[in-house]
Design a protein around this motif. Structure first.
Motif, PDB file in Angstrom:
ATOM      1  N   ASP A  99      21.831 -27.504   6.154  1.00 31.47           N
ATOM      2  CA  ASP A  99      22.180 -29.174   4.765  1.00 31.47           C
ATOM      3  C   ASP A  99      22.392 -28.890   3.884  1.00 31.47           C
ATOM      4  OD1 ASP A  99      21.103 -30.342   2.974  1.00 31.47           O
ATOM      5  OD2 ASP A  99      19.196 -30.894   4.006  1.00 31.47           O
ATOM      6  N   TYR A 101      23.097 -30.524   1.596  1.00 33.32           N
ATOM      7  CA  TYR A 101      23.586 -32.078   0.567  1.00 33.32           C
ATOM      8  C   TYR A 101      22.626 -32.050  -0.950  1.00 33.32           C
ATOM      9  CZ  TYR A 101      21.396 -36.258  -1.335  1.00 33.32           C
ATOM     10  OH  TYR A 101      21.128 -37.782  -2.231  1.00 33.32           O
ATOM     11  N   ARG A 133      22.487 -32.589   7.492  1.00 34.85           N
ATOM     12  CA  ARG A 133      22.477 -33.065   6.387  1.00 34.85           C
ATOM     13  C   ARG A 133      23.950 -32.922   5.670  1.00 34.85           C
ATOM     14  NH1 ARG A 133      18.055 -35.200   1.771  1.00 34.85           N
ATOM     15  NH2 ARG A 133      19.494 -36.967   1.476  1.00 34.85           N
ATOM     16  N   ASP A 134      25.008 -33.633   5.494  1.00 36.26           N
ATOM     17  CA  ASP A 134      26.821 -33.641   5.269  1.00 36.26           C
ATOM     18  C   ASP A 134      27.058 -31.961   5.191  1.00 36.26           C
ATOM     19  OD1 ASP A 134      25.586 -35.586   3.331  1.00 36.26           O
ATOM     20  OD2 ASP A 134      25.439 -34.472   1.389  1.00 36.26           O
TER      21      ASP A 134
END
Length: 259
Positions: A99, A101, A133-134
């Motif tokens: 993740d 983000y 995530r991203d």
């Protein structure tokens, strides 16, 4: 109609007041199994408590969530390793992944943690449930060397592009987790799903987050997996009963409960 919530955090504080009612509503909606991903060492005890209280309905995973990867991550991974070595009740390694983000500080550590937990998934013959995530390209790079292995799992809460979906489908043992995001007005998922065979989809809620329309704005719960089912059925032009049967079969298969 049998439904499966392949990803739900019903052991969190948000459900402390009314968990029995939440479980009852899930059963009434047709849910037969709820799969629960761990977050870090602080959530193991509450997760196992709920799974023991609702044995045969709730099933625990063990893993270290990427947002819990920090300077102390080796200690946290040690706890995951100990749980795997001393208990056979876990049905998956999860929730793991990357993740980027919020913060890229521990990018390298997230990669190491993901790789180590994938190795454990293979060692213990368990599926791996991946949070992305991203970070799709980073995760793909970690996964790529395992393409010809028996690794199986779910890319949970998929919100990526059609191209990313196709790249995940290069891994024959992987499913794509679809939740309430598919019902959101600005979601691109309905379009992306046109490239994904229904057989590669599993349904989830990610409760208490990402509540589907028409309940958006409320706390999410496992019963609302039915709202996601209705939207997915509409996208694939199939009956809800058929979509429930296919996606439930895929969930049970990936978690090793259907051979």
């Amino acid at each position: 109609m049998k439904l499966i919530d392949s990803h739900s955090h019903l052991f969190l504080e948000e459900f402390a007041e009314d968990l029995p009612q939440v479980m009852e509503r899930a059963r009434e909606a047709g849910v037969t199994h709820v799969f629960m991903p761990n977050i870090d060492s602080s959530t193991i005890e509450p997760m196992l408590r709920v799974c023991n209280e609702y044995k045969g309905f709730c099933f625990p995973m063990i893993g270290l969530h990427p947002t819990s990867v920090d300077a102390d991550y080796e200690k946290e991974l040690g706890i995951v390793a100990r749980e795997l070595a001393t208990s056979n009740e876990y049905v998956a390694i999860g929730e793991v992944g990357m993740d980027l983000y919020w913060d890229k500080t521990f990018l390298k550590e997230q990669q190491v943690a993901l790789n180590r937990q994938i190795e454990w998934a293979l060692e213990y013959d368990l599926p791996v449930v991946i949070h992305c995530r991203d970070a799709f390209d980073y995760i793909y790079k970690v996964l790529e060397p395992y393409k010809s292995t028996s690794l199986r799992g779910i890319l949970h809460s998929f919100t990526g592009t059609a191209e990313e979906a196709l790249r995940i489908m290069e891994f024959p043992g992987f499913m794509i987790g679809i939740n309430g995001v598919v019902t959101f007005k600005k979601s691109t998922l309905p379009e992306v799903l046109s490239n994904i065979p229904l057989e590669r989809i599993v349904l989830e809620t990610d409760s208490p987050y990402l509540t589907p329309v028409p309940n958006r704005g409320k706390r999410n719960e496992s019963a609302y997996v039915k709202d996601t089912l209705m939207k997915v059925a509409e996208i694939y032009h199939k009956s809800p009963e058929y979509v429930a049967e296919v996606t439930s079969g895929s969930s049970l298969k990936v978690f090793g409960m259907l051979k």
